[in-house]
Design an enzyme around this catalytic site. Structure first.
Site, PDB file in Angstrom:
ATOM      1  N   LYS A  31       0.852  -1.206   0.000  1.00  0.00           N
ATOM      2  CA  LYS A  31       0.000   0.000   0.000  1.00  0.00           C
ATOM      3  C   LYS A  31       0.882   1.248   0.000  1.00  0.00           C
ATOM      4  O   LYS A  31       1.906   1.298   0.685  1.00  0.00           O
ATOM      5  CB  LYS A  31      -0.932  -0.010   1.212  1.00  0.00           C
ATOM      6  N   HIS A  52      -0.925  -7.890   8.777  1.00  0.00           N
ATOM      7  CA  HIS A  52      -0.960  -6.536   8.203  1.00  0.00           C
ATOM      8  C   HIS A  52      -0.567  -5.452   9.224  1.00  0.00           C
ATOM      9  O   HIS A  52       0.289  -4.623   8.967  1.00  0.00           O
ATOM     10  CB  HIS A  52      -2.356  -6.204   7.672  1.00  0.00           C
ATOM     11  N   ARG A  92      -2.947   8.464   6.827  1.00  0.00           N
ATOM     12  CA  ARG A  92      -4.182   7.805   6.401  1.00  0.00           C
ATOM     13  C   ARG A  92      -3.822   6.834   5.271  1.00  0.00           C
ATOM     14  O   ARG A  92      -3.447   7.254   4.186  1.00  0.00           O
ATOM     15  CB  ARG A  92      -5.160   8.889   5.937  1.00  0.00           C
ATOM     16  N   GLN A 119      -5.887   4.380   4.032  1.00  0.00           N
ATOM     17  CA  GLN A 119      -7.025   4.292   3.125  1.00  0.00           C
ATOM     18  C   GLN A 119      -8.297   4.667   3.864  1.00  0.00           C
ATOM     19  O   GLN A 119      -8.331   4.519   5.084  1.00  0.00           O
ATOM     20  CB  GLN A 119      -7.152   2.880   2.518  1.00  0.00           C
ATOM     21  N   LEU A 147      -1.328  16.971   3.912  1.00  0.00           N
ATOM     22  CA  LEU A 147      -0.888  16.518   2.589  1.00  0.00           C
ATOM     23  C   LEU A 147      -1.866  15.447   2.124  1.00  0.00           C
ATOM     24  O   LEU A 147      -1.673  14.252   2.378  1.00  0.00           O
ATOM     25  CB  LEU A 147       0.532  15.954   2.671  1.00  0.00           C
TER      26      LEU A 147
HETATM   27  C1  BG6 Z   1      -7.320  -9.563   4.059  1.00  0.00           C
HETATM   28  C2  BG6 Z   1      -8.240 -10.125   5.097  1.00  0.00           C
HETATM   29  O1  BG6 Z   1      -6.027 -10.060   4.232  1.00  0.00           O
HETATM   30  O2  BG6 Z   1      -7.300  -8.155   4.161  1.00  0.00           O
HETATM   31  C3  BG6 Z   1      -9.628  -9.546   4.932  1.00  0.00           C
HETATM   32  O3  BG6 Z   1      -8.300 -11.539   4.970  1.00  0.00           O
HETATM   33  C4  BG6 Z   1      -9.574  -8.036   4.930  1.00  0.00           C
HETATM   34  O4  BG6 Z   1     -10.497 -10.000   5.957  1.00  0.00           O
HETATM   35  C5  BG6 Z   1      -8.562  -7.551   3.924  1.00  0.00           C
HETATM   36  O5  BG6 Z   1     -10.852  -7.565   4.586  1.00  0.00           O
HETATM   37  C6  BG6 Z   1      -8.380  -6.047   3.994  1.00  0.00           C
HETATM   38  O6  BG6 Z   1      -7.616  -5.616   2.919  1.00  0.00           O
HETATM   39  P1  BG6 Z   1      -7.847  -4.165   2.314  1.00  0.00           P
HETATM   40  O7  BG6 Z   1      -6.771  -4.015   1.285  1.00  0.00           O
HETATM   41  O8  BG6 Z   1      -9.221  -4.126   1.752  1.00  0.00           O
HETATM   42  O9  BG6 Z   1      -7.692  -3.198   3.446  1.00  0.00           O
END
Ligand code: BG6
Length: 448
Positions: free
Chosen positions: A133, A191, A316, A318, A345
């Site tokens: 991202k 993540h 931010r 997203q 920004l």
């Molecule tokens: C995935 C998860 O890895 O990431 C999902 O399994 C989640 O549950 C998704 O919705 C979120 O990704 P993004 O890019 O939409 O924020």
């Protein structure tokens, strides 16, 4: 499936012109086989080889990328089939693996061992699409190319850090998958922890992938396992005409205690971060959809401007990428009041002609370029699991861990505000909300 069925399936969500779609379809093929049968893999190999030959691919250039977006139970059989039957001896081979990489430290280590026996680490790309991202890739640039950030990036100036992931949709239709994993395994151990490691790591000696990954592992090793006392867990219930988690038809266990929301506080035991809470919050079926990193600075010591709110740096991720700093300013005009404004920004205002690629687009390009920086290394994965595994086992095994309910479409469990306050987050300026539309809501009590 027929070839046509397959094309219909893979292109149904692609937003592209008819011409682009036709070009994409022309280079897309479908070849079916069984995961655990050599003959299937051999026929795939033959298919790929013929395709390469038809494109004039010469020996030494049979470069192949395998992408395993599969149920974890077949990772190893598929990797075996590929290695034995499809692996190009006269070219480059790269294997992309989608999460989940196991369920806990042991299962992840087992998987790593079995995959590692087939493909060397430099051929494996464990994908975590958050690392693709735009704003996540910006964390390093922002931290290490701005002198003012490098000076204030520590426990002396930063009071607390929050990493927030909110989705408005529930797990509808994915309950079968989700129930085995829960929000901690689904988005937090991977993540959000990746984001945390980029925020907290020391400066790498270079921008080489191994230098970056060394620093990420190092900081993760300073984080002890998350304690149940530092966790707030929740599960959504029906509200606003939307079903509760347990109402999902795809969910087998109707008594499930799988969390769909969690707030967790992690501590980094090193010289830079000792005592600074890193609060991760993630949830499904909430009131808004956003991902952001919020760094709240300490109060100004001996401030002349009592009551001036704290500075915050927000990235931010997203939707609509932005970096903004909540910033105190004299109210323009005759008044000496302090107002909170921002240095903003917002990408869509500033970089108007720029198209930001999808995370996967950018990561697949990294694979083709042999750049591992934005992929998870084996030791990093193991360290990440060690932070989460004890708590995950408690959630899996202990029925007495509190699980708070929250209505579909709400901010999360009612206990959330108190939880975040407990770690020092100061929401002192509730009037401010980004993006600022006007400055008419000046708090006159902030006068000198
Ligand atoms: C995935 C998860 O890895 O990431 C999902 O399994 C989640 O549950 C998704 O919705 C979120 O990704 P993004 O890019 O939409 O924020």
């Amino acid at each position: 499936m027929t070839h046509e069925d397959y094309l219909g399936r893979v292109t149904q969500y692609i937003k592209a012109s008819d011409d682009e779609l036709a070009q994409f379809k022309a280079i897309t093929s479908y070849h079916a086989g069984k995961y655990d049968e050599d003959a299937s893999w051999q026929s795939l190999n033959q298919y790929v080889t013929e395709n390469e030959n038809s494109r004039g691919c010469v020996a030494g250039h049979r470069n192949r990328v395998y992408y395993m977006a599969l149920p974890p139970s077949v990772f190893v059989p598929v990797a075996k089939g590929l290695k034995k039957n499809v692996y190009a001896e006269d070219g480059v081979n790269r294997l992309i693996v989608e999460k989940p990489f196991g369920m806990d430290t042991d299962s992840s280590n087992d998987l790593a061992r079995e995959l590692g026996a087939l493909f060397p680490e430099n051929e494996i790309y464990r994908i975590d699409h958050y690392l693709g991202k735009e704003m996540v890739k910006n964390v390093m640039t922002m931290r290490f190319s701005n002198i003012f950030f490098s000076q204030i990036w520590d426990r002396k100036y930063i009071d607390n850090v929050q990493i927030t992931f909110k989705e408005t949709i529930g797990t509808e239709g994915r309950g079968g998958y989700f129930d085995d994993f829960g929000i901690l395994r689904d988005v937090m151990q991977n993540h959000l922890l990746q984001v945390l490691s980029l925020i907290a790591m020391e400066r790498p000696i270079s921008t080489e992938s191994e230098a970056i990954r060394d620093e990420k592992v190092k900081v993760l090793k300073c984080i002890p396992p998350i304690s149940a006392d530092d966790a707030l867990l929740g599960q959504y219930v029906a509200a606003n005409g939307k079903p509760g988690y347990l109402d999902d038809d795809t969910l087998k266990n109707k008594q499930s205690r799988t969390p769909t929301f969690a707030a967790l506080t992690l501590w980094i035991q090193n010289e830079r971060w000792e005592g600074v809470p890193f609060i991760m919050k993630a949830g499904k079926a909430l009131d808004s959809a956003k991902v952001e990193i919020r760094i709240q600075f300490r109060n100004v010591a001996g401030s002349l401007y009592k009551g001036a709110p704290r500075n915050e740096l927000v990235m931010r991720v997203q939707p609509r990428e932005a970096v903004y700093i909540k910033f105190n300013n004299k109210q323009p005009g005759l008044s000496y009041s302090t107002i909170q404004s921002d240095l903003d920004l917002s990408y869509h205002d500033r970089f108007t002609d720029m198209q930001i690629p999808d995370a996967y687009e950018s990561l697949i390009l990294d694979v083709l370029r042999n750049d591992h920086s934005n992929f998870v290394r084996d030791d990093e994965l193991e360290t990440a699991w060690k932070i989460f595994t004890p708590l995950l086992h408690q959630i899996d095994q202990r029925a007495d861990l509190p699980l708070h309910t929250y209505p579909y479409g709400s901010r999360g469990p009612a206990e959330l505000d108190a939880f975040v306050r407990k770690y020092g987050y100061d929401r002192s300026n509730a009037n401010y909300s980004w993006p600022v539309q006007s400055v008419s809501h000046v708090n006159s009590s902030n006068k000198l």
